[in-house]
Design a protein around this motif. Structure first.
Motif: not given
Ligand code: NAD
Ligand code: DAU
Length: 355
Positions: A192-198
């Motif tokens: 959860p909460r990983q920035f959606p560029e990864k």
């Protein structure tokens, strides 16, 4: 009650760490610059908690760091603040050098002055934990053994080179000045909460919106995946039991090709998001131009932290990915707000598609 200064605590791993530390009764001073990757929504549940003090600021701002250390007198520092995205480091390395190398230098140099003047007991127990990455070791061939704590540094991207630079500085403060520093090198986190560029959040969000799933090259590059809370548990354990001057590798013993990861996400989504216009989600997979200098394989040997500190991960890929996908499906407001103008601009610039 212990007090830790956590830097980068509004980012992906940092916010998960802050939440876990609070759960364990640790008082947290959270220093974060709130760059595009930092997000106060990540900290909603603790933002009004008196034992979590959030300070917006730069780890490279010596005066601010000095003031924070003297005011809150932490028992330890966990440094996560960094520029963290490899692709951004290829487009524009400046911020990586500024924060990851110069910022870490200013932070540790102020921490050293603070540590020197601590009373004896507090000085002995103090730890400066620098959170680093397996990418500093470079790339493995298919038959190579996984990276261990003695693997040679061979960073290949501006990001990993800047992390390697900061690791060397942290090591030097231990060897030269006897400061109780520890370095951890961890493999790819997800959750959860990983920035959606990864990779993982990008693929989840694109898939549920019926957008292309852009896989670099042939999709056969291998990463070793770990659920973010398992990494955070390891960090708090290292703060408690880790030996000054040591390095601990942390990983999930979960090597997968990017194609396997994306296909697994698609299969889970076929069940959780069975909209016939998108099923099978796999049909959205698109192969795109490879990342320059793309490391072929990472894998971590985490025997040392398992044997010496008794750590082991609690989630496997199946349970961890399902929890992660469910989180992104449930947290639509987070997703909407995170995909700000800056995010959309990045997707346009890097992939040539709408974000
Ligand atoms: P992230 O990009 O999600 O978060 C970084 C945080 O640091 C953000 O909140 C940002 O606002 C803050 N920040 C950036 N520059 C700052 C500065 N100058 N001063 C204060 N705060 C600043 O990154 P993440 O994925 O959570 O990674 C955290 C740390 O863990 C990084 O050091 C990274 O190198 C390391 N790491 C990450 C992974 C991974 O898979 N994500 C794996 C191993 C190690
Ligand atoms: O190994 C630890 C590192 O993991 C951390 O130090 C970094 O901060 C973190 O960003 C991560 O780096 P990677 O480059 O491995 O992660 P990323 O999610 O960017 O990419 C994972 C793999 O997926 C990599 O082989 C590139 C590929 N990829 C990535 C994106 C964003 C794609 O195929 N398509 C994509 O659109």
């Amino acid at each position: 009650m212990k007090t830790y200064l956590i830097t980068g605590g509004a980012g992906f791993i940092g916010s998960n760490l802050v939440l876990l530390a609070r759960k364990k009764g640790i008082r947290v001073i959270n220093l974060d610059l709130l760059t595009y990757a930092g997000n106060l929504m990540n900290l909603e549940s603790v933002i009004n908690n008196p034992e979590h003090i959030f300070i917006k600021g730069d780890i490279g701002d010596r005066e601010l760091v000095k003031e924070i250390l003297n005011r809150y007198k932490p028992d330890g520092i966990i440094n996560l603040a960094a520029e963290s995205h490899v692709d951004r480091s290829i487009h524009d390395p400046d911020a990586f050098i500024k924060t990851n190398i110069v910022g870490t230098f200013h932070l540790i140099d102020e921490a050293y002055s603070y540590w020197l003047n601590l009373p004896e007991k507090k000085k002995k127990d103090f730890r400066f934990l620098h959170v680093s990455t397996d990418e500093v070791y470079g790339s493995l061939e298919p038959e190579d053994p996984p990276f261990n704590e003695h693997s040679r540094y061979a960073p290949n991207s501006p990001y990993s080179a800047s992390k390697a630079g900061s690791d060397h500085l942290v090591r030097a403060y231990n060897k030269t000045y006897g400061m109780p520093t520890i370095i951890t090198n961890c493999s790819n986190n997800y959750g959860p909460r990983q920035f959606p560029e990864k990779l993982i959040p990008l693929m989840i969000l694109n898939a549920v919106e019926g957008k292309p799933l852009p896989i670099y090259g042939d999709g056969m590059n291998i990463r070793d995946w770990i659920y973010v809370e398992d990494h955070c548990e390891a960090l708090l354990l290292v703060m408690e039991k880790g030996k000054p001057g040591e390095v601990y590798n942390i990983g999930g013993r979960c090597e997968k090709t990017n194609l396997e990861i994306v296909k697994t996400i698609c299969a889970i989504l076929d069940k959780l998001d069975p909209d016939p216009s998108r099923v099978p989600h796999e049909s959205l997979i698109t192969f795109v131009k490879d990342r320059p200098g793309h490391d072929k394989r990472y894998a971590i040997d985490c025997t040392k932290i398992e044997k010496e500190l008794g750590w082991k991960p609690s989630q496997d890929l199946e349970t961890g990915l399902k929890k992660t996908i469910e989180w992104y499906l449930l947290n639509k407001e987070w997703v909407e707000k995170t995909r700000s103008g800056e995010y959309r601009e990045w997707i346009r610039k890097h992939y040539g598609m709408e974000g």
